[in-house]
Design a protein around this motif. Structure first.
Motif, PDB file in Angstrom:
ATOM      1  N   THR A  74      25.754  35.988  51.285  1.00 34.66           N
ATOM      2  CA  THR A  74      26.294  35.218  52.419  1.00 34.66           C
ATOM      3  C   THR A  74      27.726  36.227  52.565  1.00 34.66           C
ATOM      4  OG1 THR A  74      27.778  34.111  50.797  1.00 34.66           O
ATOM      5  CG2 THR A  74      25.716  33.302  51.204  1.00 34.66           C
ATOM      6  N   THR A  75      28.395  35.647  53.619  1.00 35.38           N
ATOM      7  CA  THR A  75      29.656  36.346  53.733  1.00 35.38           C
ATOM      8  C   THR A  75      30.538  36.452  52.472  1.00 35.38           C
ATOM      9  OG1 THR A  75      29.710  35.214  56.063  1.00 35.38           O
ATOM     10  CG2 THR A  75      31.688  36.169  55.387  1.00 35.38           C
ATOM     11  N   TYR A  76      30.792  35.366  51.818  1.00 35.05           N
ATOM     12  CA  TYR A  76      31.752  35.540  50.621  1.00 35.05           C
ATOM     13  C   TYR A  76      31.118  35.675  49.222  1.00 35.05           C
ATOM     14  CZ  TYR A  76      34.708  33.594  54.388  1.00 35.05           C
ATOM     15  OH  TYR A  76      35.289  33.431  55.639  1.00 35.05           O
ATOM     16  N   PHE A  77      29.793  35.277  49.131  1.00 39.20           N
ATOM     17  CA  PHE A  77      29.173  35.213  47.868  1.00 39.20           C
ATOM     18  C   PHE A  77      27.770  35.946  47.744  1.00 39.20           C
ATOM     19  CE2 PHE A  77      31.944  31.426  47.733  1.00 39.20           C
ATOM     20  CZ  PHE A  77      32.591  31.772  46.975  1.00 39.20           C
ATOM     21  N   GLU A  78      27.313  36.345  46.679  1.00 37.24           N
ATOM     22  CA  GLU A  78      26.085  36.770  46.353  1.00 37.24           C
ATOM     23  C   GLU A  78      25.728  35.945  45.463  1.00 37.24           C
ATOM     24  OE1 GLU A  78      23.992  41.097  46.530  1.00 37.24           O
ATOM     25  OE2 GLU A  78      25.565  40.564  45.073  1.00 37.24           O
ATOM     26  N   ILE A  79      24.212  35.003  45.558  1.00 39.55           N
ATOM     27  CA  ILE A  79      23.769  34.074  44.817  1.00 39.55           C
ATOM     28  C   ILE A  79      22.547  34.770  44.091  1.00 39.55           C
ATOM     29  CG2 ILE A  79      22.936  31.749  44.443  1.00 39.55           C
ATOM     30  CD1 ILE A  79      24.853  31.144  47.104  1.00 39.55           C
ATOM     31  N   MET A  80      22.428  34.799  42.992  1.00 40.11           N
ATOM     32  CA  MET A  80      20.958  35.085  42.220  1.00 40.11           C
ATOM     33  C   MET A  80      20.448  33.760  41.632  1.00 40.11           C
ATOM     34  SD  MET A  80      23.184  37.992  42.317  1.00 40.11           S
ATOM     35  CE  MET A  80      24.111  37.643  41.158  1.00 40.11           C
ATOM     36  N   LEU A  81      19.274  33.637  41.922  1.00 40.23           N
ATOM     37  CA  LEU A  81      18.443  32.502  41.508  1.00 40.23           C
ATOM     38  C   LEU A  81      17.314  33.142  40.560  1.00 40.23           C
ATOM     39  CD1 LEU A  81      17.748  29.437  41.838  1.00 40.23           C
ATOM     40  CD2 LEU A  81      16.764  30.016  43.767  1.00 40.23           C
ATOM     41  N   MET A  82      17.157  32.591  39.203  1.00 38.33           N
ATOM     42  CA  MET A  82      16.101  33.038  38.162  1.00 38.33           C
ATOM     43  C   MET A  82      15.502  31.937  37.547  1.00 38.33           C
ATOM     44  SD  MET A  82      18.934  36.235  36.825  1.00 38.33           S
ATOM     45  CE  MET A  82      20.089  34.865  37.330  1.00 38.33           C
ATOM     46  N   PRO A  83      14.247  31.877  38.061  1.00 38.99           N
ATOM     47  CA  PRO A  83      13.506  30.480  37.336  1.00 38.99           C
ATOM     48  C   PRO A  83      13.122  30.969  35.936  1.00 38.99           C
ATOM     49  CG  PRO A  83      12.304  31.489  39.158  1.00 38.99           C
ATOM     50  CD  PRO A  83      13.693  32.012  39.205  1.00 38.99           C
ATOM     51  N   HIS A  84      12.882  30.048  34.892  1.00 37.99           N
ATOM     52  CA  HIS A  84      12.574  30.305  33.724  1.00 37.99           C
ATOM     53  C   HIS A  84      11.356  29.227  33.539  1.00 37.99           C
ATOM     54  CE1 HIS A  84      15.114  33.479  32.239  1.00 37.99           C
ATOM     55  NE2 HIS A  84      15.900  32.841  32.932  1.00 37.99           N
ATOM     56  N   GLU A  85      10.867  28.848  32.238  1.00 44.96           N
ATOM     57  CA  GLU A  85       9.994  28.080  31.973  1.00 44.96           C
ATOM     58  C   GLU A  85      10.418  26.381  32.111  1.00 44.96           C
ATOM     59  OE1 GLU A  85       7.150  26.509  28.405  1.00 44.96           O
ATOM     60  OE2 GLU A  85       7.510  28.747  28.659  1.00 44.96           O
TER      61      GLU A  85
END
Length: 97
Positions: A74-85
């Motif tokens: 985004t303009t201000y942030f970077e968001i990482m999404l990592m699924p696990h079990e």
């Protein structure tokens, strides 16, 4: 899982530009977080919906594939999404130019 999650939180928070880390169960409830409660609940609810949608899109495109990670800027942030079990991890960091 608890020791693994704690170690992961420490590792992420030691990195430059990390704003927060949230570990969320698949009901959208934050299990562990480094953010304030209200912020964690807000991010968790939206990321839980996004995780479900991303998983479904990947399965629709190729049933032999799986959702491993997503990175959004985004303009201000970077968001990482990592699924696990049994949970998924949301990492929020300041966007670097």
């Amino acid at each position: 899982m608890s020791a693994e999650v704690e170690e992961m939180l420490k590792r992420f928070m030691g990195l430059k530009n990390i704003v927060g880390v949230i570990v969320v169960d698949y009901d959208g409830i934050p299990i562990k977080t480094t953010l304030e409660n209200q912020q964690s609940v807000h991010y968790a609810a939206h990321m839980q919906t996004l995780t479900e949608k991303a998983r479904q899109v990947i399965l629709d495109l190729d049933a032999t594939n799986e959702f491993v990670a997503m990175r959004m800027r985004t303009t201000y942030f970077e968001i990482m999404l990592m699924p696990h079990e049994n949970f998924f991890i949301v990492v929020i960091q300041n966007a670097c130019d």
